[in-house]
Design a protein around this motif. Structure first.
Motif, PDB file in Angstrom:
ATOM      1  N   ASP A   1       0.782  -1.225   0.000  1.00 33.89           N
ATOM      2  CA  ASP A   1       0.000   0.000   0.000  1.00 33.89           C
ATOM      3  C   ASP A   1       0.821   1.286   0.000  1.00 33.89           C
ATOM      4  OD1 ASP A   1      -2.505  -1.208  -0.139  1.00 33.89           O
ATOM      5  OD2 ASP A   1      -2.497  -1.640   1.997  1.00 33.89           O
ATOM      6  N   THR A   2       0.189   2.328  -0.526  1.00 32.37           N
ATOM      7  CA  THR A   2       0.756   3.670  -0.634  1.00 32.37           C
ATOM      8  C   THR A   2      -0.306   4.685  -0.237  1.00 32.37           C
ATOM      9  OG1 THR A   2       2.277   3.085  -2.422  1.00 32.37           O
ATOM     10  CG2 THR A   2       1.619   5.384  -2.287  1.00 32.37           C
ATOM     11  N   VAL A   3       0.118   5.732   0.463  1.00 31.07           N
ATOM     12  CA  VAL A   3      -0.781   6.848   0.764  1.00 31.07           C
ATOM     13  C   VAL A   3      -0.046   8.148   0.456  1.00 31.07           C
ATOM     14  CG1 VAL A   3      -2.250   7.974   2.477  1.00 31.07           C
ATOM     15  CG2 VAL A   3      -1.828   5.514   2.653  1.00 31.07           C
ATOM     16  N   LEU A   4      -0.708   9.043  -0.285  1.00 29.78           N
ATOM     17  CA  LEU A   4      -0.122  10.333  -0.655  1.00 29.78           C
ATOM     18  C   LEU A   4      -0.827  11.474   0.074  1.00 29.78           C
ATOM     19  CD1 LEU A   4       0.090   9.798  -4.546  1.00 29.78           C
ATOM     20  CD2 LEU A   4       1.777   9.183  -2.809  1.00 29.78           C
ATOM     21  N   ASN A   5      -0.140  12.608   0.161  1.00 29.52           N
ATOM     22  CA  ASN A   5      -0.731  13.866   0.647  1.00 29.52           C
ATOM     23  C   ASN A   5      -1.053  13.871   2.135  1.00 29.52           C
ATOM     24  OD1 ASN A   5      -0.741  14.909  -2.051  1.00 29.52           O
ATOM     25  ND2 ASN A   5      -2.638  13.800  -2.438  1.00 29.52           N
ATOM     26  N   LEU A   6      -0.317  13.086   2.938  1.00 29.68           N
ATOM     27  CA  LEU A   6      -0.559  13.123   4.380  1.00 29.68           C
ATOM     28  C   LEU A   6      -0.195  14.504   4.934  1.00 29.68           C
ATOM     29  CD1 LEU A   6       0.473   9.931   3.802  1.00 29.68           C
ATOM     30  CD2 LEU A   6      -0.035   9.846   6.239  1.00 29.68           C
ATOM     31  N   GLY A   7      -0.969  14.923   5.911  1.00 34.56           N
ATOM     32  CA  GLY A   7      -0.751  16.237   6.516  1.00 34.56           C
ATOM     33  C   GLY A   7      -1.879  17.205   6.216  1.00 34.56           C
ATOM     34  N   LEU A   8      -2.760  16.840   5.288  1.00 30.33           N
ATOM     35  CA  LEU A   8      -3.884  17.719   4.950  1.00 30.33           C
ATOM     36  C   LEU A   8      -5.036  17.538   5.933  1.00 30.33           C
ATOM     37  CD1 LEU A   8      -4.045  17.481   1.045  1.00 30.33           C
ATOM     38  CD2 LEU A   8      -3.789  19.576   2.400  1.00 30.33           C
ATOM     39  N   ASN A   9      -5.686  18.638   6.239  1.00 30.14           N
ATOM     40  CA  ASN A   9      -6.952  18.628   6.973  1.00 30.14           C
ATOM     41  C   ASN A   9      -7.716  19.888   6.584  1.00 30.14           C
ATOM     42  OD1 ASN A   9      -5.864  20.768   8.528  1.00 30.14           O
ATOM     43  ND2 ASN A   9      -5.078  19.321  10.074  1.00 30.14           N
ATOM     44  N   ASP A  10      -8.823  20.165   7.247  1.00 29.32           N
ATOM     45  CA  ASP A  10      -9.672  21.289   6.834  1.00 29.32           C
ATOM     46  C   ASP A  10      -8.987  22.637   6.978  1.00 29.32           C
ATOM     47  OD1 ASP A  10     -11.567  19.412   6.303  1.00 29.32           O
ATOM     48  OD2 ASP A  10     -12.892  19.890   7.981  1.00 29.32           O
ATOM     49  N   GLU A  11      -8.034  22.763   7.898  1.00 30.97           N
ATOM     50  CA  GLU A  11      -7.306  24.018   8.063  1.00 30.97           C
ATOM     51  C   GLU A  11      -6.115  24.096   7.106  1.00 30.97           C
ATOM     52  OE1 GLU A  11      -8.039  22.035  10.920  1.00 30.97           O
ATOM     53  OE2 GLU A  11      -9.902  23.220  11.036  1.00 30.97           O
ATOM     54  N   VAL A  12      -5.347  22.988   7.037  1.00 35.35           N
ATOM     55  CA  VAL A  12      -4.134  22.986   6.220  1.00 35.35           C
ATOM     56  C   VAL A  12      -4.454  23.186   4.744  1.00 35.35           C
ATOM     57  CG1 VAL A  12      -2.194  21.546   5.427  1.00 35.35           C
ATOM     58  CG2 VAL A  12      -2.785  21.611   7.861  1.00 35.35           C
ATOM     59  N   VAL A  13      -5.592  22.695   4.281  1.00 35.94           N
ATOM     60  CA  VAL A  13      -5.938  22.848   2.869  1.00 35.94           C
ATOM     61  C   VAL A  13      -6.037  24.326   2.493  1.00 35.94           C
ATOM     62  CG1 VAL A  13      -8.454  22.714   3.123  1.00 35.94           C
ATOM     63  CG2 VAL A  13      -7.393  21.967   0.997  1.00 35.94           C
ATOM     64  N   HIS A  14      -6.540  25.164   3.434  1.00 35.97           N
ATOM     65  CA  HIS A  14      -6.629  26.601   3.144  1.00 35.97           C
ATOM     66  C   HIS A  14      -5.241  27.231   3.122  1.00 35.97           C
ATOM     67  CE1 HIS A  14     -10.971  26.732   3.205  1.00 35.97           C
ATOM     68  NE2 HIS A  14     -10.980  26.072   4.362  1.00 35.97           N
ATOM     69  N   GLY A  15      -4.330  26.745   4.007  1.00 32.01           N
ATOM     70  CA  GLY A  15      -2.957  27.224   3.970  1.00 32.01           C
ATOM     71  C   GLY A  15      -2.267  26.848   2.680  1.00 32.01           C
ATOM     72  N   LEU A  16      -2.566  25.648   2.158  1.00 30.28           N
ATOM     73  CA  LEU A  16      -1.980  25.205   0.902  1.00 30.28           C
ATOM     74  C   LEU A  16      -2.487  26.060  -0.260  1.00 30.28           C
ATOM     75  CD1 LEU A  16      -0.065  23.004  -0.179  1.00 30.28           C
ATOM     76  CD2 LEU A  16      -2.073  21.580  -0.625  1.00 30.28           C
ATOM     77  N   VAL A  17      -3.767  26.444  -0.197  1.00 27.91           N
ATOM     78  CA  VAL A  17      -4.325  27.330  -1.234  1.00 27.91           C
ATOM     79  C   VAL A  17      -3.565  28.652  -1.247  1.00 27.91           C
ATOM     80  CG1 VAL A  17      -6.330  28.694  -1.928  1.00 27.91           C
ATOM     81  CG2 VAL A  17      -6.636  26.311  -1.205  1.00 27.91           C
ATOM     82  N   ALA A  18      -3.378  29.216  -0.030  1.00 30.77           N
ATOM     83  CA  ALA A  18      -2.701  30.518   0.066  1.00 30.77           C
ATOM     84  C   ALA A  18      -1.241  30.410  -0.387  1.00 30.77           C
ATOM     85  CB  ALA A  18      -2.773  31.024   1.506  1.00 30.77           C
ATOM     86  N   LYS A  19      -0.569  29.314  -0.009  1.00 29.98           N
ATOM     87  CA  LYS A  19       0.849  29.164  -0.329  1.00 29.98           C
ATOM     88  C   LYS A  19       1.086  28.966  -1.828  1.00 29.98           C
ATOM     89  CE  LYS A  19       4.900  26.285   0.657  1.00 29.98           C
ATOM     90  NZ  LYS A  19       5.431  25.129   1.381  1.00 29.98           N
ATOM     91  N   THR A  20       0.210  28.212  -2.481  1.00 31.06           N
ATOM     92  CA  THR A  20       0.422  27.884  -3.896  1.00 31.06           C
ATOM     93  C   THR A  20      -0.360  28.785  -4.839  1.00 31.06           C
ATOM     94  OG1 THR A  20      -1.402  26.271  -3.887  1.00 31.06           O
ATOM     95  CG2 THR A  20       0.810  25.453  -3.315  1.00 31.06           C
ATOM     96  N   ASN A  21      -1.304  29.526  -4.245  1.00 29.49           N
ATOM     97  CA  ASN A  21      -2.186  30.351  -5.077  1.00 29.49           C
ATOM     98  C   ASN A  21      -2.869  29.480  -6.134  1.00 29.49           C
ATOM     99  OD1 ASN A  21      -3.448  32.784  -5.742  1.00 29.49           O
ATOM    100  ND2 ASN A  21      -1.946  33.240  -7.346  1.00 29.49           N
ATOM    101  N   ASN A  22      -3.217  28.253  -5.739  1.00 25.07           N
ATOM    102  CA  ASN A  22      -3.803  27.295  -6.676  1.00 25.07           C
ATOM    103  C   ASN A  22      -4.876  26.511  -5.931  1.00 25.07           C
ATOM    104  OD1 ASN A  22      -4.381  25.191  -8.478  1.00 25.07           O
ATOM    105  ND2 ASN A  22      -2.277  25.133  -9.247  1.00 25.07           N
ATOM    106  N   GLU A  23      -6.069  27.069  -5.911  1.00 26.46           N
ATOM    107  CA  GLU A  23      -7.164  26.496  -5.133  1.00 26.46           C
ATOM    108  C   GLU A  23      -7.543  25.109  -5.645  1.00 26.46           C
ATOM    109  OE1 GLU A  23     -11.334  28.109  -3.141  1.00 26.46           O
ATOM    110  OE2 GLU A  23     -10.765  28.830  -5.134  1.00 26.46           O
ATOM    111  N   ARG A  24      -7.551  24.970  -6.956  1.00 28.65           N
ATOM    112  CA  ARG A  24      -7.956  23.675  -7.523  1.00 28.65           C
ATOM    113  C   ARG A  24      -6.975  22.564  -7.106  1.00 28.65           C
ATOM    114  NH1 ARG A  24      -8.218  19.720 -10.830  1.00 28.65           N
ATOM    115  NH2 ARG A  24     -10.231  19.233 -11.761  1.00 28.65           N
TER     116      ARG A  24
END
Length: 911
Positions: free
Chosen positions: A115-138
């Protein structure tokens, strides 16, 4: 078993052009972890990470979750912080988040089995930080929905509940696609992706009764445990058993910083090979997807594009796409991102030169930056294996010995199977075209579910796309056909590793699992209908197609010549007919190690005479019936001697008990009674008289010859007369007469007396002589113990390891199928001792027999003629015993030749 908890290094770091480990540490770090460390030290751009060792997996299985997590907690936390330092991020930080992947990594490649799991570390708060950091909401929301889907399936057990069901997350996405009237995941809007995230989390809560974990550290530990557990998952266990990998090996866990191929049109992901994994040609090739993550390529969810322009043009030809349309809609990476292609090409050249073998690489392009995620020695077909090994030798990368050691002997079997008859192919009705993912020819009946692959004798497993859960069905099927996926999809990679014919990415196929139908351009095919696959061209053909035997030449012939230079043992064949003898000789057999004379008696015109001999009450009657058999036996031996022309031929005298030759059906008994002009009851009485409680230990082998010496006389006469008849034609014969199943010296001496006196009579009658040997088959443990005494009289020994295994273990080969699979499953036996020689037990008897025999007669010729004679590890054992030859079935002769060469090379390396 109690395991002491040692203070030792359990976590190895890599990244930033440095590493704690290297490629020699595969047993500890797994293949993936060892190669990541090696690449990092080479300066290849590898996302930083760390490896939890295979030893921790073993400790986990022995000590349990709580103990092991406590042992590695501090090391893992420090290693995660090291990744964050290199990447300039922080794990769990909302404003500057580090996201990581967790992957398995056994010491050998097991594609898709764990098994493999990707993108660990995301949650409802971190996803908004990722949007702001990458300027890529999609990108951020797409990564989040992927994470929940993958973590839900791997860690939380959100799998389909039955084979007709689809993945619960896929089902949610399909509903949304229908509602939005779209086809591809890339067509989801940002709002669609947000809706999917919350619908996925609701599905998790509904199925598991718990909220999806939001704590990044809880996510990490859950994924690590899931990888450890996957080592003992059904598909991993099946794959291990299929390849003979021990359960004790365990898997490593690789944790890496995430890099993203789904950040837009300047990003992508792919898989590439430094050479063609199907043919072995020295052509860089592979597949990629723009705006995707790595799992999309191997899962076959989207049919990917080709990396090179040349590969794209070849793909366009197969898919019947016009070049102008291809360049517009399916551009290669070389055309679309030339700078990224050049970087990738340089890395592949570096890695193949470093590892001196064909590499299978995974890469991600994140916003115009190239990352190499993995390299490993690529899975390849048998034909590619041979060509790559020979080509690397010719190129000066490796020497002859290394080229031979690169060969998996059993994989040569793929080159010996029939291929489609070109004449039949010309008449074939091609119904569709796919990608030639794994070469070969396969004809079978359609099945649509992996667990039904054994429904018919020959099946073609037909799926929209395969998954690791389909492994057993893929192994059982004759061929594999998928509507989606490319040359690097799960189906393609696993099929090549198995040597199975596979066609992938046949987009014209419409597969309906519910109704079990395949529709192509309006025509419907049902479960059980016959189709044929040409894995070399990608052609999908209606009905059955005739096959022909393959022609072995080119690199294969060169490899065989190399093998013969190094091998110390000769390879003979087990052959009972001139046809089999010719096949084996064409494959390089140096003689016959076993001709079973009883097989010659079962033909219609002979079985009658054999039965008359058995039913005769007097020696005169038996001799009369044997007189009818004599010319038939002589003719058989003449054909075999002629096929072998000057090579030694070992002929075993009659071995099975007589009850195997008499009729057991009432109708056949009546027929025999009429032919012999005796009563039906007389026939029945004889059949009953011959019946034995334990035929394996009964009236057979030399016991028959000593009870009915006229049988041995007839067979000896047939052998010697055949040799003399051929000598008169200028054809040399080297007969070796083998006495079966002796347990005492006197048994052998009595048979030898009959053989030699009969031969002398024939020589006198012909006025000529031929050289011949008289030896014995060592297949009873007592014969191995008395080998020194037997060798005083026998000219040669041949170990019959089939019976020797039966008697040493006390297993009846005919009945062991009732318990052997359970023994293998429970680990009571590591391998089937009838397939792989038991070196620890039976091997001691072989060693004892060889050493004691040669103590008496130093030049004693010794060989093996059981089924083990063509099994590579058993061949290596025979080399260590100093045997003169091994003997195996005709189609395993090339396998044994390479195994014999490898055994000699390895022995030389040790010394």
């Amino acid at each position: 078993m109690e395991i002491a908890i040692e203070t030792k290094k359990r976590v190895y770091r890599f990244g930033d052009k440095s590493a704690d480990g290297n490629s020699t540490m595969k047993n500890l770090l797994g293949g993936k972890g060892a190669n990541l460390a090696e690449m990092s030290a080479l300066g290849i751009p590898v996302p930083p990470g760390f490896t939890i060792t295979t030893e921790v997996c073993t400790e986990y299985n022995a000590l349990g979750q709580e103990t092991v997590l406590g042992m590695i907690k501090e090391e893992v936390e420090d290693a995660v912080n090291n990744i964050a330092r290199i990447m300039g991020t922080e794990y769990g930080n909302v404003d500057n988040p580090l996201l990581i992947s967790v992957r398995s990594g056994a010491r050998v490649s097991m594609p898709g089995m764990m098994d493999t799991v990707l993108n660990l570390g995301l949650n409802d708060e971190v996803v908004h930080g990722l949007v702001a950091k990458t300027n890529n909401e999609r990108f951020a929301w797409d990564s989040y929905r992927r994470f929940i889907q993958m973590y839900g399936g791997v860690v939380l057990g959100m799998k389909p509940e039955s084979k007709e069901d689809i993945d619960p997350f896929e089902e949610i996405m399909e509903h949304l696609k229908e509602k939005r009237q779209i086809e591809l995941d890339t067509q989801f809007t940002v709002q669609d992706l947000k809706d999917l995230v919350y619908d996925f989390k609701d599905a998790v809560k509904k199925r598991t009764g718990h909220d999806f974990p939001s704590d990044p550290w809880e996510q990490l530990w859950g994924a690590v445990i899931a990888v450890f557990n996957s080592w003992n998952g059904d598909r991993a266990v099946y794959y291990r058993n299929m390849h003979g990998y021990p359960a004790e090996w365990g898997t490593a866990v690789n944790v890496q910083a995430m890099v993203y191929g789904n950040m837009g049109d300047n990003s992508g992901t792919g898989v590439c090979f430094t050479r063609d994994a199907g043919t072995g040609e020295n052509v860089f090739n592979g597949e990629y997807l723009i705006n995707a993550q790595g799992e999309d390529v191997v899962a076959g969810v989207r049919t990917p594009q080709q990396i090179t322009k040349l590969g794209s043009q070849r793909w366009a030809e197969l898919a019947m796409v016009e070049e102008a349309d291809r360049a517009q809609n399916y551009p290669s990476l070389e055309e679309l991102m030339p700078q990224m292609y050049q970087e990738l090409f340089a890395h592949q050249a570096t890695l193949e030169a470093h590892y001196k073998d064909m590499q299978d690489m995974e890469f991600t392009i994140q916003d115009g930056k190239m990352w190499i995620l993995q390299t490993r020695n690529g899975k390849r077909t048998g034909a590619a294996m041979v060509k790559i090994a020979v080509d690397l030798y010719k190129e000066g990368s490796i020497d002859e010995a290394e080229a031979l050691l690169r060969i998996e002997p059993n994989k040569l079997d793929e080159l010996l199977h029939p291929v489609f008859d070109p004449k039949a192919i010309k008449r074939a009705h091609i119904i569709a075209q796919g990608l030639p993912a794994s070469p070969g020819a396969a004809t079978g009946q359609l099945v649509f579910f992996a667990d039904e692959a054994k429904k018919f004798r020959n099946t073609i497993l037909t799926r929209i796309e395969t998954s690791p859960e389909d492994l057993e069905g893929m192994n059982l099927a004759k061929g594999i056909l998928t509507a989606r996926g490319g040359m690097t999809s799960h189906a393609a990679v696993v099929a090549r590793g198995m040597g199975k014919c596979c066609i992938s990415g046949a987009g014209a196929l419409k597969i309906d699992y519910k109704n079990r139908t395949l529709t192509v351009e309006g025509k419907e095919y049902h479960e059980g209908d016959w189709i044929s696959l040409n894995g070399s061209t990608g052609n999908i053909i209606e009905g059955k197609v005739a096959t022909i035997e393959p022609v072995l030449s080119g690199e294969f012939a060169e490899l065989m010549a190399m093998a013969d230079k190094y091998a110390k043992m000769e390879v003979r064949t087990n052959a009972d007919s001139p046809k089999d003898a010719k096949v084996a000789r064409n494959f390089g057999a140096k003689g016959i190690g076993l001709t079973r004379t009883e097989h010659m008696f079962f033909e219609v015109d002979r079985i009658k005479a054999m039965r008359e001999m058995i039913l005769a009450d007097t020696v005169k009657g038996r001799r009369q019936a044997l007189g009818d058999l004599l010319p038939m036996q002589r003719e058989d031996f003449e054909g075999i001697f002629e096929a072998m022309d000057g090579l030694p031929v070992t002929i075993r005298l009659l071995d099975p008990p007589l009850h195997e030759f008499v009729p057991h059906q009432l109708a056949t008994q009546k027929e025999l009674a009429e032919d012999m002009h005796i009563s039906l009851q007389a026939v029945k009485n004889k059949v009953a008289e011959l019946q034995e409680f334990n035929p394996m230990l009964g009236h057979r082998g030399c016991r028959l010859g000593n009870t009915y010496p006229e049988i041995t006389e007839m067979q000896t006469r047939a052998i010697i007369e055949a040799a003399l008849n051929l000598k008169a034609k200028g054809i040399a014969s080297k007969p070796e007469i083998m006495v079966p199943l002796i347990g005492t010296v006197k048994e052998f001496l009595e048979q030898e007396r009959i053989i030699r006196s009969t031969a002398d009579e024939v020589f006198e009658a012909y006025g000529d002589r031929v050289e011949y040997l008289v030896g014995t088959m060592i297949e009873i443990p007592r014969a191995a113990l008395l080998a020194d005494q037997i060798a005083e009289h026998a000219d040669f020994f041949s170990f019959g390891t089939n019976d020797l295994t039966q008697m040493a273990f006390g297993y009846s080969r005919d009945d062991a199928g009732k318990f052997l699979p359970i023994y293998l499953e429970k680990g009571l036996l590591i391998v089937d001792p009838f397939e792989v020689l038991d070196q620890e037990g039976v091997g001691q008897l072989v060693q004892m027999g060889t050493e004691r025999g040669r103590k008496t007669k130093p030049q004693l010729k010794v060989g093996i003629c059981g089924e083990h004679g063509g099994e590579p590890s058993s061949v290596e054992f025979c080399h260590r015993m100093g045997m003169n030859y091994v003997s195996c079935s005709p189609f395993r002769v090339p396998i044994a030749r390479v195994a014999a060469a490898q055994a000699a090379i390895k022995a030389n390396m040790v010394h």
